[in-house]
Write a protein that holds these residues in place. Structure first.
Motif, mmCIF file in Angstrom:
data_model
loop_
_atom_site.group_PDB
_atom_site.id
_atom_site.type_symbol
_atom_site.label_atom_id
_atom_site.label_comp_id
_atom_site.label_asym_id
_atom_site.label_seq_id
_atom_site.Cartn_x
_atom_site.Cartn_y
_atom_site.Cartn_z
ATOM 1 N N SER A 1 -45.658 6.930 -35.510
ATOM 2 C CA SER A 1 -44.672 6.340 -36.416
ATOM 3 C C SER A 1 -43.651 7.386 -36.881
ATOM 4 N N THR A 2 -44.116 8.620 -37.082
ATOM 5 C CA THR A 2 -43.193 9.692 -37.464
ATOM 6 C C THR A 2 -42.198 9.971 -36.341
ATOM 7 N N LEU A 3 -42.686 10.018 -35.103
ATOM 8 C CA LEU A 3 -41.793 10.205 -33.956
ATOM 9 C C LEU A 3 -40.804 9.049 -33.843
ATOM 10 N N ALA A 4 -41.317 7.835 -34.046
ATOM 11 C CA ALA A 4 -40.434 6.671 -33.993
ATOM 12 C C ALA A 4 -39.370 6.762 -35.080
ATOM 13 N N GLY A 5 -39.779 7.184 -36.283
ATOM 14 C CA GLY A 5 -38.828 7.321 -37.378
ATOM 15 C C GLY A 5 -37.708 8.298 -37.053
ATOM 16 N N LEU A 6 -38.043 9.359 -36.322
ATOM 17 C CA LEU A 6 -37.004 10.310 -35.897
ATOM 18 C C LEU A 6 -35.976 9.627 -34.995
ATOM 19 N N ILE B 1 -34.232 7.219 -25.233
ATOM 20 C CA ILE B 1 -35.068 8.388 -25.479
ATOM 21 C C ILE B 1 -36.249 8.042 -26.378
ATOM 22 N N THR B 2 -36.025 7.241 -27.409
ATOM 23 C CA THR B 2 -37.113 6.878 -28.328
ATOM 24 C C THR B 2 -38.178 6.050 -27.630
ATOM 25 N N VAL B 3 -37.759 5.052 -26.856
ATOM 26 C CA VAL B 3 -38.729 4.214 -26.140
ATOM 27 C C VAL B 3 -39.531 5.050 -25.147
ATOM 28 N N ALA B 4 -38.844 5.893 -24.363
ATOM 29 C CA ALA B 4 -39.537 6.715 -23.364
ATOM 30 C C ALA B 4 -40.505 7.686 -24.034
ATOM 31 N N LEU B 5 -40.050 8.339 -25.106
ATOM 32 C CA LEU B 5 -40.893 9.317 -25.800
ATOM 33 C C LEU B 5 -42.102 8.653 -26.445
ATOM 34 N N LEU B 6 -41.884 7.551 -27.139
ATOM 35 C CA LEU B 6 -42.978 6.895 -27.857
ATOM 36 C C LEU B 6 -44.003 6.289 -26.909
ATOM 37 N N HIS C 1 -42.971 -2.607 -26.427
ATOM 38 C CA HIS C 1 -44.393 -2.391 -26.695
ATOM 39 C C HIS C 1 -45.181 -3.689 -26.540
ATOM 40 N N LEU C 2 -44.690 -4.760 -27.135
ATOM 41 C CA LEU C 2 -45.402 -6.032 -27.100
ATOM 42 C C LEU C 2 -45.473 -6.611 -25.697
ATOM 43 N N MET C 3 -44.353 -6.627 -25.004
ATOM 44 C CA MET C 3 -44.281 -7.360 -23.742
ATOM 45 C C MET C 3 -44.779 -6.576 -22.533
ATOM 46 N N LEU C 4 -44.776 -5.239 -22.610
ATOM 47 C CA LEU C 4 -45.108 -4.448 -21.426
ATOM 48 C C LEU C 4 -46.331 -3.554 -21.587
ATOM 49 N N ALA D 1 -45.915 9.166 -25.270
ATOM 50 C CA ALA D 1 -46.872 9.773 -26.198
ATOM 51 C C ALA D 1 -48.050 8.839 -26.462
ATOM 52 N N ALA D 2 -47.775 7.553 -26.603
ATOM 53 C CA ALA D 2 -48.845 6.591 -26.860
ATOM 54 C C ALA D 2 -49.815 6.501 -25.682
ATOM 55 N N MET D 3 -49.299 6.598 -24.471
ATOM 56 C CA MET D 3 -50.171 6.565 -23.286
ATOM 57 C C MET D 3 -50.988 7.852 -23.183
ATOM 58 N N LEU D 4 -50.374 8.993 -23.486
ATOM 59 C CA LEU D 4 -51.104 10.259 -23.460
ATOM 60 C C LEU D 4 -52.231 10.289 -24.497
#
Length: 294
Positions: free
Chosen positions: A253-258, A164-169, A284-287, A172-175
């Motif tokens: 970063s706040t979302l990631a912290g959650l 969930i964290t990877v998908a959400l972050l 994030h780094l590789m993809l 959100a980063a792409m948006l």
């Protein structure tokens, strides 16, 4: 794919290897009983001083950390001493995370280089100040896993927060126009992985989740939703610590912290938060664009 030059000389490899080994050995009960983490830490500090990665004033941080360790190990029931030690850890940990404590000449591992044509230049440091923070906080706050199954169960309970964290972050980063899909592979990943795991993920999760979130939750005991409130507060502080990256990075970063804090609550162990943090960084780094689109 363009070759990325990275530091891999003998002084760096020796000091870096000793620091990483000192931190990772803390998870072995046998190594702790044989004082191997301490032996590797002393060797890392000695080599760091010899090769000028560290200055003598850095030993002040070592001394303060050791005093806090003694308080938590031997005087856990002395409320005043524990409160003072906790305050010292908060101030000292914050200064090391923000690289404000003198005596550390953190070496540049990768000079500023664009990993993609449309990415901002990336520079990687081996932050030995954060490595020191990781060592003492894990020593104070995390018991070694007594059996392999304990780690397996922790990682198993971390799967849902990770997905969930990877998908959400990433979504959100792409948006926000922060990243785009950009798969890549570089030889320097073999250095990035232990640097990021030890000096970023372990250090930050030990401080923000193992120390800060846990302390907030303890102070809120008796209040309804104490765990959730502590999770949110620690995540907001974690996001604010990334202020130099601007508002988008603070939000992300706040979302990631959650997500990291959720894994910490769900598993009850620091390893859960570390796993989510490290896997998100690796994806994030590789993809995707790293660290961000220009």
């Amino acid at each position: 794919m363009e070759e990325i030059l990275y530091r891999y000389d003998t002084p760096f490899v020796v000091v870096f290897g000793l620091f990483v080994s000192a931190v990772l050995l803390l998870w072995s009960p046998l190594a702790r009983r044989c004082y191997l983490p301490w032996i590797f830490l002393v060797a890392a500090l000695t080599a760091g001083l010899f090769w000028d990665f560290l200055q003598p004033f850095s030993l002040v941080a070592v001394g303060l950390f050791y005093l806090c360790y003694l308080v938590f190990a031997r005087y856990r029931h002395q409320t005043v001493l524990v409160a003072v030690a906790g305050f010292v850890l908060l101030v000292l940990g914050s200064s090391l995370l923000l690289h404000r404590f003198p005596g550390f000449d953190n070496p540049v591992v990768v000079e500023a280089v664009a990993l993609s044509a449309d990415s901002v230049p990336y520079r990687m440091y081996a932050n030995f100040d954060k490595g020191l923070l990781a060592f003492f906080l894990v020593l104070v706050l995390s018991d070694p896993l007594q059996q392999d199954r304990g780690l397996f169960l922790t990682l198993k309970r971390s799967v849902l927060p990770t997905v969930i964290t990877v998908a959400l972050l990433i979504g959100a980063a792409m948006l926000l126009g922060f990243v785009r899909y950009d798969p890549k592979w570089f030889d320097f990943f073999r250095v990035w992985l232990p640097v990021n795991l030890t000096f970023v993920c372990i250090a930050e999760e030990a401080f923000f989740r193992g120390f800060l979130q846990r302390c907030l939750q303890d102070r809120l005991l008796g209040f309804r939703f104490a765990g959730g409130v502590a999770l949110v507060l620690a995540s907001v502080i974690f996001g604010a610590a990334h202020y130099q990256g601007g508002l988008p990075l603070i939000v992300l970063s706040t979302l990631a912290g959650l997500g990291y804090g959720w894994a910490f609550l769900r598993t009850g162990r620091l390893e859960g938060a570390i796993a989510v943090h490290f896997l998100l960084n690796a994806v994030h780094l590789m993809l995707f664009s790293y660290p961000a689109l220009a």
